[in-house]
Design an enzyme around this catalytic site. Sequence first.
Site, short mmCIF file in Angstrom:
data_model
loop_
_atom_site.label_atom_id
_atom_site.label_comp_id
_atom_site.label_asym_id
_atom_site.label_seq_id
_atom_site.Cartn_x
_atom_site.Cartn_y
_atom_site.Cartn_z
N HIS A 1 -0.63 97.24 51.80
CA HIS A 1 -0.28 96.15 50.88
C HIS A 1 -1.47 95.21 50.77
O HIS A 1 -2.05 94.83 51.81
CB HIS A 1 0.95 95.40 51.41
CG HIS A 1 1.37 94.24 50.57
ND1 HIS A 1 2.02 94.39 49.37
CD2 HIS A 1 1.21 92.90 50.75
CE1 HIS A 1 2.25 93.20 48.84
NE2 HIS A 1 1.78 92.28 49.66
N ASP B 1 7.75 95.23 51.98
CA ASP B 1 6.50 94.73 52.58
C ASP B 1 6.76 93.94 53.86
O ASP B 1 6.13 92.90 54.11
CB ASP B 1 5.74 93.85 51.57
CG ASP B 1 5.41 94.61 50.30
OD1 ASP B 1 5.42 93.96 49.23
OD2 ASP B 1 5.19 95.83 50.38
N THR C 1 10.00 99.54 56.17
CA THR C 1 11.41 99.34 56.54
C THR C 1 12.18 99.04 55.26
O THR C 1 11.63 99.04 54.16
CB THR C 1 11.54 98.14 57.50
OG1 THR C 1 10.98 96.99 56.83
CG2 THR C 1 10.80 98.40 58.80
N SER D 1 -3.07 94.74 54.45
CA SER D 1 -2.29 95.05 55.65
C SER D 1 -1.71 96.46 55.54
O SER D 1 -1.27 96.86 54.46
CB SER D 1 -1.11 94.07 55.78
OG SER D 1 -1.55 92.72 55.71
N ASN E 1 2.57 102.01 54.74
CA ASN E 1 2.19 101.52 53.41
C ASN E 1 1.02 100.58 53.56
O ASN E 1 0.86 99.91 54.58
CB ASN E 1 3.37 100.76 52.79
CG ASN E 1 3.04 100.18 51.42
OD1 ASN E 1 2.47 100.86 50.57
ND2 ASN E 1 3.37 98.91 51.22
#
Length: 200
Positions: free
Chosen positions: A107, A143, A139, A134, A105
């Site tokens: 962010h 984030d 998980t 980032s 992902n």
Amino acid sequence: KRVAILLSGGGSNMMALAQSMTGDHPARPCLVLSNDPKAGGLVRARALGIETAAIDHRAYPDRPAFEAAVQARLQHSSPDIIALAGFMRILTAGFTGAWAGRMINIHPSLLPKYRGLHTHARAIDAGDAQAGCSVHEVTAELDDGPILGQARVPVLPGDTADDLAARVLVQEHRLYPAVLRRFAAGDRTRLDLPPVVGID
Ligand code: GRF
């Protein structure tokens, strides 16, 4: 490697990722999926010839039912990697667990600072001199997974949240493709992009 990209909005990160997966790149986009049938990113993906799917989260009674539909559609495309790119739905531990180690992902903050929403306003309000983005492994915690890469920008006097968001977004489009290429090659070493001279 086959990469499914999940998005909720305009898809500028999806475009950067899709357009980077050419030539000797170890990955190719196999699906662009949105929780919003009206997402602009679906139109842009189709224009690139990428298979798309829309699974409207509002059509499902709860998160697990929505995710079961997403999972079924994903299995049809059998991706090796899922890249969340402006995907604005929180995923349950059941879904993140099923894709552990294979889902990333982007962010728009320098994690671990500013998990969640309104990251640019929070950085400005805190008087931070720098902000950025980032890429991390997804998980169960929001984030919070291992960071795979970061890019930094200055916070300038007078910046509005929109000014900062636009400056960070440019770096997202540099960082995410660079991290995906390594991740698809099995390389999880952290990538801290050097600043580009002349960021305005
Ligand atoms: C942007 O705010 C970006 O920072 C975040 O998702 C939002 C939409 O991005 N990653 P995109 O243009 O849909 O990729």
